[in-house]
Design a protein around this motif. Structure first.
Motif, mmCIF file in Angstrom:
data_model
loop_
_atom_site.group_PDB
_atom_site.id
_atom_site.type_symbol
_atom_site.label_atom_id
_atom_site.label_comp_id
_atom_site.label_asym_id
_atom_site.label_seq_id
_atom_site.Cartn_x
_atom_site.Cartn_y
_atom_site.Cartn_z
ATOM 1 N N GLU A 165 0.808 -1.213 0.000
ATOM 2 C CA GLU A 165 0.000 0.000 0.000
ATOM 3 C C GLU A 165 0.848 1.274 0.000
ATOM 4 O O GLU A 165 0.307 2.380 -0.067
ATOM 5 C CB GLU A 165 -0.934 -0.013 1.207
ATOM 6 C CG GLU A 165 -1.971 -1.139 1.138
ATOM 7 C CD GLU A 165 -2.862 -1.196 2.361
ATOM 8 O OE1 GLU A 165 -2.610 -0.414 3.313
ATOM 9 O OE2 GLU A 165 -3.789 -2.018 2.378
ATOM 10 N N VAL A 166 2.170 1.118 0.112
ATOM 11 C CA VAL A 166 3.055 2.273 0.006
ATOM 12 C C VAL A 166 3.163 2.665 -1.465
ATOM 13 O O VAL A 166 3.600 1.883 -2.299
ATOM 14 C CB VAL A 166 4.450 1.963 0.590
ATOM 15 C CG1 VAL A 166 5.413 3.117 0.318
ATOM 16 C CG2 VAL A 166 4.349 1.699 2.089
ATOM 17 N N ARG A 167 2.728 3.859 -1.773
ATOM 18 C CA ARG A 167 2.684 4.327 -3.170
ATOM 19 C C ARG A 167 3.858 5.222 -3.522
ATOM 20 O O ARG A 167 4.205 5.357 -4.701
ATOM 21 C CB ARG A 167 1.393 5.116 -3.391
ATOM 22 C CG ARG A 167 0.115 4.280 -3.306
ATOM 23 C CD ARG A 167 -0.081 3.439 -4.531
ATOM 24 N NE ARG A 167 0.233 4.165 -5.768
ATOM 25 C CZ ARG A 167 -0.558 5.096 -6.313
ATOM 26 N NH1 ARG A 167 -1.714 5.408 -5.743
ATOM 27 N NH2 ARG A 167 -0.207 5.697 -7.435
ATOM 28 N N TYR A 168 4.472 5.856 -2.509
ATOM 29 C CA TYR A 168 5.505 6.844 -2.777
ATOM 30 C C TYR A 168 6.661 6.664 -1.793
ATOM 31 O O TYR A 168 6.451 6.392 -0.615
ATOM 32 C CB TYR A 168 4.952 8.265 -2.625
ATOM 33 C CG TYR A 168 3.597 8.463 -3.266
ATOM 34 C CD1 TYR A 168 3.472 8.619 -4.642
ATOM 35 C CD2 TYR A 168 2.441 8.479 -2.484
ATOM 36 C CE1 TYR A 168 2.233 8.786 -5.227
ATOM 37 C CE2 TYR A 168 1.196 8.642 -3.061
ATOM 38 C CZ TYR A 168 1.087 8.795 -4.429
ATOM 39 O OH TYR A 168 -0.144 8.946 -5.005
ATOM 40 N N ARG B 5 1.267 1.761 -9.316
ATOM 41 C CA ARG B 5 2.714 1.788 -9.434
ATOM 42 C C ARG B 5 3.357 2.447 -8.217
ATOM 43 O O ARG B 5 2.787 3.354 -7.613
ATOM 44 C CB ARG B 5 3.094 2.554 -10.701
ATOM 45 C CG ARG B 5 4.543 2.460 -11.098
ATOM 46 C CD ARG B 5 4.764 2.977 -12.494
ATOM 47 N NE ARG B 5 4.406 4.384 -12.629
ATOM 48 C CZ ARG B 5 4.577 5.094 -13.731
ATOM 49 N NH1 ARG B 5 5.068 4.502 -14.816
ATOM 50 N NH2 ARG B 5 4.238 6.358 -13.785
ATOM 51 N N LEU B 6 4.541 1.988 -7.831
ATOM 52 C CA LEU B 6 5.326 2.615 -6.780
ATOM 53 C C LEU B 6 6.178 3.709 -7.398
ATOM 54 O O LEU B 6 6.923 3.460 -8.352
ATOM 55 C CB LEU B 6 6.213 1.581 -6.089
ATOM 56 C CG LEU B 6 7.213 2.122 -5.054
ATOM 57 C CD1 LEU B 6 6.475 2.729 -3.865
ATOM 58 C CD2 LEU B 6 8.158 1.009 -4.589
ATOM 59 N N GLU B 7 6.074 4.916 -6.857
ATOM 60 C CA GLU B 7 6.854 6.044 -7.343
ATOM 61 C C GLU B 7 7.986 6.330 -6.363
ATOM 62 O O GLU B 7 7.746 6.604 -5.183
ATOM 63 C CB GLU B 7 5.979 7.293 -7.487
ATOM 64 C CG GLU B 7 4.816 7.128 -8.456
ATOM 65 C CD GLU B 7 5.254 7.113 -9.915
ATOM 66 O OE1 GLU B 7 6.418 7.491 -10.200
ATOM 67 O OE2 GLU B 7 4.437 6.725 -10.774
ATOM 68 N N ILE B 8 9.227 6.249 -6.825
ATOM 69 C CA ILE B 8 10.399 6.519 -6.000
ATOM 70 C C ILE B 8 11.033 7.815 -6.477
ATOM 71 O O ILE B 8 11.301 7.989 -7.676
ATOM 72 C CB ILE B 8 11.421 5.373 -6.084
ATOM 73 C CG1 ILE B 8 10.799 4.048 -5.643
ATOM 74 C CG2 ILE B 8 12.648 5.695 -5.223
ATOM 75 C CD1 ILE B 8 11.724 2.854 -5.817
#
Length: 278
Positions: A68-71, A101-104
């Motif tokens: 659930e971590v998106r960023y 999508r995960l945004e880093i």
């Protein structure tokens, strides 16, 4: 804004991973309540500031679903703040995802570490589930309702280590980890942008020792110096929550010792699992 301090230790953890000093021995004896894992802050369950080797252990201990971590906002490329190997597991047969999508976000060195650590094992089915965006100091950008302003940390000569001012729905948090005293230009930039922080967390690696103006980390006297600078410019005020974290085993970060620091300096010493709401 719900801020969870999942890890509050410096790179080596407390007790330090390979250490047999008196403090580490005491911490092991006192037990889990005194342990400090590598630094990670989770905001509203979806935004992680840094992603250390202990992120998976944090998820198990505190009931967090890392899916659930998106960023992720990475402060810099050092292993204790950005452990990229785990990202090869975000998809394929390793994980069922909701499609988001995960945004880093991180500096150029963070991007290099991401590429290096995932090069050997990244599946083509996983790669599209993660996006890396390079960012620099004095940059502003937005995602998921959050507005972020980046500042240069006083930490590294080989990369642009970053600090973050994070705002959402009229609430704001300043993240000052892995830095010595900030240069005047960085603080002035915050003021010029109208920053008003409801909470600020300072690096206090050295606790009672001071790093002075040329150190890569701070102690409590350095924190007080920075607190006065921010207060003088109206960035923080008497309502702002003043938090210290990122403690080294060399500085005796036991609860009893930090309770004395809290009382003397009027700050809150973060501990693993602590939650602050603003």
């Amino acid at each position: 804004m719900k801020i969870r301090f999942l890890g509050t230790g410096a790179a080596e953890g407390v007790p330090a991973v390979f250490c047999n000093c008196k403090i580490c021995g005491l911490v092991r004896k006192l037990g889990e309540a005194e342990f400090r894992t590598r630094a990670q802050v989770l905001i509203d369950g979806c935004l992680s500031v840094d992603f250390p080797p202990d992120a998976y252990a944090h998820s198990l201990k505190y009931g967090i679903n890392l899916g659930e971590v998106r960023y992720i906002l990475a402060t810099h490329s050092h292993m204790d703040h950005f452990y990229a190997h785990d990202f090869i597991l975000r998809g394929y047969k390793y994980a069922s995802l909701s499609g988001e999508r995960l945004e880093i976000y991180g500096n150029a060195e963070v991007g290099k570490v991401y590429s290096e650590c995932t090069a050997r094992e990244m599946k083509p089915e996983v790669a599209p589930n993660i996006n890396f965006t390079e960012i620099k100091p004095y940059q502003s950008f937005s995602f998921g309702g959050y507005n972020v302003l980046t500042l240069p940390a006083n930490h590294s000569k080989v990369e642009d280590a970053l600090l973050y001012y994070i705002e959402k729905d009229g609430k704001s948090y300043l993240h000052f980890y892995d830095t010595g005293r900030l240069r005047d230009g960085a603080v002035d930039h915050l003021a010029e942008r109208g920053a008003r922080a409801d909470a600020v967390c300072f690096d206090c690696t050295f606790i009672e020792q001071t790093g002075g103006f040329n150190a890569r980390h701070m102690g409590i006297e350095d924190v007080m110096y920075m607190k006065d600078k921010l207060s003088g410019l109206g960035i923080i005020d008497e309502r702002t929550k003043i938090i210290i974290s990122h403690f080294s085993h060399n500085s005796n970060p036991t609860r009893q010792h930090l309770n004395d620091i809290e009382t003397k300096y009027g700050v809150t010493a973060a501990y693993d699992g602590m939650v602050v709401e603003i």
